[in-house]
Design an enzyme around this catalytic site. Structure first.
Site, PDB file in Angstrom:
ATOM      1  N   HIS A 118      65.364   8.362  -3.938  1.00  0.00           N
ATOM      2  CA  HIS A 118      66.771   9.049  -4.971  1.00  0.00           C
ATOM      3  C   HIS A 118      65.827   9.658  -6.287  1.00  0.00           C
ATOM      4  CE1 HIS A 118      70.403   7.284  -6.020  1.00  0.00           C
ATOM      5  NE2 HIS A 118      71.054   8.529  -6.014  1.00  0.00           N
ATOM      6  N   ASP A 141      74.322   2.910  -6.213  1.00  0.00           N
ATOM      7  CA  ASP A 141      72.957   2.174  -6.163  1.00  0.00           C
ATOM      8  C   ASP A 141      73.128   0.644  -7.062  1.00  0.00           C
ATOM      9  OD1 ASP A 141      70.618   2.115  -5.971  1.00  0.00           O
ATOM     10  OD2 ASP A 141      70.435   4.162  -7.004  1.00  0.00           O
ATOM     11  N   HIS A 143      70.824   0.093  -8.443  1.00  0.00           N
ATOM     12  CA  HIS A 143      70.064   0.061  -9.721  1.00  0.00           C
ATOM     13  C   HIS A 143      69.817   0.867 -10.180  1.00  0.00           C
ATOM     14  CE1 HIS A 143      67.593  -1.398  -5.500  1.00  0.00           C
ATOM     15  NE2 HIS A 143      67.089  -2.187  -6.215  1.00  0.00           N
ATOM     16  N   ASP A 145      68.218   3.359 -12.183  1.00  0.00           N
ATOM     17  CA  ASP A 145      67.689   4.171 -11.966  1.00  0.00           C
ATOM     18  C   ASP A 145      67.495   5.260 -13.195  1.00  0.00           C
ATOM     19  OD1 ASP A 145      67.059   3.320  -9.314  1.00  0.00           O
ATOM     20  OD2 ASP A 145      68.318   4.896  -8.305  1.00  0.00           O
ATOM     21  N   HIS A 158      61.451   7.657  -8.164  1.00  0.00           N
ATOM     22  CA  HIS A 158      62.571   7.250  -7.580  1.00  0.00           C
ATOM     23  C   HIS A 158      63.756   6.331  -8.728  1.00  0.00           C
ATOM     24  CE1 HIS A 158      62.421   3.762  -4.974  1.00  0.00           C
ATOM     25  NE2 HIS A 158      61.455   3.569  -5.676  1.00  0.00           N
ATOM     26  N   ASP A 249      73.130   6.056  -3.179  1.00  0.00           N
ATOM     27  CA  ASP A 249      71.859   5.188  -2.797  1.00  0.00           C
ATOM     28  C   ASP A 249      72.671   3.931  -1.395  1.00  0.00           C
ATOM     29  OD1 ASP A 249      69.772   3.213  -2.031  1.00  0.00           O
ATOM     30  OD2 ASP A 249      69.088   3.781  -3.972  1.00  0.00           O
ATOM     31  N   ASP A 251      71.298   1.852  -0.729  1.00  0.00           N
ATOM     32  CA  ASP A 251      71.046   0.427  -0.977  1.00  0.00           C
ATOM     33  C   ASP A 251      72.027  -0.484  -1.630  1.00  0.00           C
ATOM     34  OD1 ASP A 251      70.451   0.751  -3.397  1.00  0.00           O
ATOM     35  OD2 ASP A 251      68.104   0.658  -3.496  1.00  0.00           O
ATOM     36  N   GLU A 294      68.234   7.489  -0.012  1.00  0.00           N
ATOM     37  CA  GLU A 294      66.803   5.909   0.184  1.00  0.00           C
ATOM     38  C   GLU A 294      67.276   5.893   2.463  1.00  0.00           C
ATOM     39  OE1 GLU A 294      64.479   5.431  -1.126  1.00  0.00           O
ATOM     40  OE2 GLU A 294      65.357   5.382  -3.132  1.00  0.00           O
TER      41      GLU A 294
END
Length: 338
Positions: A118, A141, A143, A145, A158, A249, A251, A294
């Protein structure tokens, strides 16, 4: 805070959501994985192409031009930025990527960037904002980030890319040699998160201090993905006038949907929710750029990789406007007779 959309009947729904409006797309590969410690994300673009992502977009009617990959040879030198690993590589790679993204968007195509970790969004978002300054950003995402080099626990780039873009965080960033080509060009009020479920304390502090729109999976489950997207867009683009960049992302999806990724977190979006999110943004007519990042072909089993690549292919098609209900042949109104 959230208001539900009034009920519409099936015919109304079909007329709203089934217009045949596929995209002109420019695909660029970003084979870069120095923004974190696990090797393999740099193989994402080639694996995604080999899985049929680009040919699938062509088969559903998109005008696709594949611009290949960003060519870059990583250095063997450590950067000079405290608490950021491989920052010299992050800077140099993303400068090239930013230029290519701007070129694709100025060419009138939606830019689809295949990562890569990312940290490549340092280049994709910057390049988009150079081409279309009036752009809002949807960060999908697990997360946030949004760490700065000062707040990061890991030193992995990332986990920081978003912070480099935000005007309000300029005074909290250290001077970074070689990063003069980049400048923050977006306000926090024009950024929204969807799918959060692993946010570090200082990231949460930044989100609250800047008053950002941040929808965790708790909010998504509470109101549904359609309302979540509608609310997020109303916050970051209240007049429905700005271009939209979605940085997705993989994830953000639950690990059952996308296991071959470096930082999976249980309790994520289903593939149906992920595709509905992207279709909803496409329907605005203002989606100009999408990152899919990712995907790591070196993680998990062969079956895990197949599931992950298949999910990414569905996400890309949704961003292009693919309608899963199917289409009658263009220009044909009669059923063929024997």
């Amino acid at each position: 805070m959230f208001k539900r959309r009034p009920f519409v009947n099936v015919q109304q729904w079909f007329s709203i959501f089934s217009s045949r409006n596929y995209s002109k797309i420019g695909v660029i590969g970003a084979p870069f994985d120095k923004g974190q410690r696990k090797e393999g994300a740099a193989l994402g673009p080639s694996s995604l192409r080999q899985s049929g992502l680009v040919t699938h977009l062509q088969s559903i009617g998109c005008d696709v031009r594949d611009f290949g990959d960003i060519e870059y040879q990583p250095t063997q030198e450590e950067g000079t930025v405290k608490n950021v690993r491989n920052m010299k590589d992050v800077i140099a790679f993303n400068e090239k990527l930013s230029q290519k993204v701007s070129q694709i968007i100025k060419d009138g195509r939606m830019c689809l960037t295949l990562g890569g970790d990312h940290s490549i969004s340092v280049g994709t978002v910057h390049g988009h904002l150079k081409a279309q300054p009036e752009t809002s950003l949807l960060w999908v995402d697990a997360h946030a980030d949004i760490n700065t080099p000062v707040t990061s626990n890991s030193g992995n780039a990332h986990g920081m890319p978003l912070s480099f873009h935000i005007k309000e965080l300029t005074e909290y960033q250290p001077e970074i040699p070689g990063f003069e080509w980049h400048s923050p060009m977006i306000s926090a009020r024009n950024i929204a998160f969807i799918g959060l479920r692993d946010v570090e304390p200082y990231e949460r502090l930044i989100i609250e201090k800047l008053g950002m729109c941040a929808l965790s999976m708790e909010e998504v489950h509470g109101i549904g993905i359609k309302e979540a997207v509608k609310y997020a867009l109303s916050r970051i683009d209240p007049r429905n006038q700005r271009h939209i960049h979605v940085s997705f992302d993989i994830d953000a999806l639950d690990p059952l949907e996308a296991p071959s990724t470096g930082t999976p977190v249980r309790g994520g979006l289903t593939l149906r929710e992920g595709t509905e999110l992207l279709r909803s943004v496409h329907r605005t007519g203002r989606l100009s750029a999408v990152d899919i990042v990712e995907v790591n072909p070196l993680l998990g089993s062969a079956s895990d990789l197949k599931i992950t690549l298949d999910a990414a292919r569905h996400l890309a098609a949704a961003a292009a406007g693919y309608y899963p209900g199917g289409w009658a042949p263009k220009g044909i109104t009669d059923i063929p007779q024997s």
